[in-house]
Design an enzyme around this catalytic site. Structure first.
Site, PDB file in Angstrom:
ATOM      1  CG  ASP A  65      -1.749  -1.260   1.335  1.00 35.84           C
ATOM      2  OD1 ASP A  65      -2.347  -1.666   0.336  1.00 35.84           O
ATOM      3  OD2 ASP A  65      -1.771  -1.859   2.434  1.00 35.84           O
ATOM      4  CD  GLU A 223      -8.693  -2.560  -1.027  1.00 34.24           C
ATOM      5  OE1 GLU A 223      -9.298  -2.923  -0.006  1.00 34.24           O
ATOM      6  OE2 GLU A 223      -7.815  -3.245  -1.575  1.00 34.24           O
TER       7      GLU A 223
END
Length: 538
Positions: A65, A223
């Site tokens: 991420d 997301e």
């Protein structure tokens, strides 16, 4: 007759279980069996090819991420740190290709740290952090924020924003000058002018891009929203499809709006990034941050799994991006199987971090405990390159091992240890408390671990020493452990296949990391931690 890479590798181990010397890095100049990487510190692979081009990954190893902030001529990246503490590592670059560690910003345990966001607003830096704390059943998933006047710190203690049950914050400032956080599932909340608390209620503002029914994905999983304001538009870059699962799951989608309040229009050529086939070199590509390069051009930074090497975790990838005449972004790097032109102007510089040795700044730049809720300074004492580690728990599973990120396809790591009192210490490849392998030493016994359990057939056997050298050689997910009394003559103990030690088997979004542990009553002294990437054998 041509010697295969694996045959040459095992010839280098030498006869009778004695570890020999592998072929020098200069012979191949690369790490791993796919041609094209140069080598740097300790033989670790480099993205910079030295000819104006680079090859992904730009930051090898587990960098999940990735979130990047451009701040003048500087770039700062940070990553999900999950149960590794100290948490929230921050890396620095001037050209998006060469990266060096700066610090770790989170020292207080708040739970498992998921995908976060860096922002700079009115001269102050903020990191917005979702964290899952299973010890708080009333509010297990909270959003926290830390802040600092300098990216090097000191960083504040985490502040509870009183935002629950959302992940993947993305900071934005609207056309009205007000601040917002966007979250997974297309949600958004306005935050206070000081950036430390929520103002008002959570709103649903975006429904995502409709994924075709016949695509093989892990799930819808909208997301990782990252917001960009450009040329009168707000652009939202999001991940969809699931961050692991089938290789073709993850993707990058884009939507835009004239206002921070919407409505949001999907890009006509979504997804702009996706792994289309399992034969591609990078799997599950997604969770992208758009960032402007040093020369004003545009790039995407995101993560992906290396084909066949999920154990290394999600690695940081860099892909060029262009804007079409109608104002939509397009990724232009293809499947990343070929070298790409570096960001302009071409530059060089230091990259990575030496993984060998117990240095004074090792907790800022490389070492982290897994799952530790105790102050690491109480357990770990550093002096003159020697680490004294207080025992915890009854074995590797509950010892909170001390681990580091390895980004090479093949490598070896060794350490010298000495046990005190009733302690046990050892060398591991550790995914989580249920999935690890390694060797350990306690008074009178050598321990061997596989799949998170101590081996019984055969057991580790007796030991007549309190001081031992241990070594692990990981050859693309086949790991062999050795031990030695003097660090010169090595005895091969046993080998394991560890390709399954990954998220798709064990969950948790982690990686298989080398490291050490100390358990039981007493302490373990560690010396001479050594890491070396193993070169390709062509």
């Amino acid at each position: 007759m041509r010697t295969t890479r694996r045959e040459a590798f095992h010839l280098a181990l030498g006869a009778a279980g004695t570890l020999g010397v592998a072929a020098p890095a200069a012979a191949a100049g690369r790490a791993g069996d796919r041609p094209g990487w140069r080598t740097g510190i300790e033989g670790q692979r480099l993205a910079d090819l030295g000819d104006g081009r680079y090859r992904n990954p730009v930051l090898a190893g587990d960098r999940p991420d990735p979130n990047v902030l451009k701040d003048g001529d500087d770039y700062f990246a940070t990553f999900s740190s999950f149960e590794y503490y100290p948490g929230v590592p921050i890396w620095h670059s001037r050209d998006l290709v060469h990266w060096t560690p700066l610090t770790t910003a989170l020292r207080k345990h708040i739970g498992s740290v998921w995908a976060l966001d860096i922002a700079k607003h009115e001269g102050r830096y903020y990191i917005y952090i979702p964290a899952l704390d299973t010890n708080d059943p009333a509010r297990p998933l909270k959003t926290w924020v830390i802040h600092a006047d300098d990216m090097r710190g000191p960083w504040s203690d985490p502040v509870d924003m009183r935002i629950d049950n959302y992940i993947d914050p993305g900071h934005a400032v609207g056309e009205d000058g007000k601040r917002y956080l966007f979250f997974n599932g297309g949600h958004r909340v306005r935050i206070s002018d000081d950036g430390l608390s929520a103002v008002g209620k959570i709103e649903h503002v975006y429904g995502g891009w409709p994924i075709p029914d016949d695509w093989i994905i892990e799930g819808f999983a909208l997301e990782g929203p990252k917001l960009l304001r450009k040329d009168g538009w707000f652009y939202m870059f999001s991940g969809q499809g699931g961050t692991a699962g089938p290789p073709t799951s993850h993707m990058v989608v884009v939507a835009r709006s004239r206002s921070i309040h919407g409505p949001w229009e999907n890009c006509p050529h979504n997804p702009i990034v996706r792994t289309a086939h399992r034969d591609e070199p990078w799997w599950s590509r997604g969770h992208a941050t758009p960032v402007q390069g040093p020369a004003g051009d545009w790039w995407l930074i995101y993560h992906g799994y290396e084909n066949g090497l999920r154990t290394l975790g999600r690695q940081m990838l860099l892909e060029p991006m262009a804007w079409s005449a109608d104002g939509w972004p397009r990724a232009t790097g293809g499947d990343l199987s070929r070298p790409l032109a570096k960001p302009r102007p071409a530059s060089t510089g230091p990259h990575g971090v030496a993984l060998s040795g117990f240095t004074d700044n090792c907790f800022d730049t490389k070492l982290a405990f897994h799952g530790s809720r105790r102050d690491y300074a109480r357990r770990a004492k550093l002096q003159d390159g020697v680490l004294h580690l207080e025992g915890q728990g009854s074995g590797p599973a509950d010892a909170s091992p001390l681990l580091f990120v390895a980004g090479d396809r093949s490598y070896e790591v060794s350490v010298e240890l000495e046990i005190d009192d009733a302690a046990q210490g050892g060398l591991l490849l550790f995914y989580n408390d249920k999935l690890f392998c390694g060797l350990g030493l306690s008074e009178g016994k050598l321990h061997a671990y596989r799949i998170g359990q101590e081996e019984r057939w055969p057991p580790g056997g007796p030991a007549t020493t309190r001081r031992l050298h241990l070594r692990a050689v990981n050859d693309e997910n086949v790991v062999t452990f050795f031990h030695s009394l003097d660090g010169k003559s090595w005895t091969k103990e046993r080998s394991f296949e560890v390709a399954g030690y990954n998220h798709n088997v064990a969950d948790g979004f982690l990686s298989l990391r080398p490291g050490i542990y100390a358990s039981g009553k007493g302490s373990v002294t560690f010396r001479n931690l050594t890491y070396r990437a193993l070169p390709a054998q062509q």
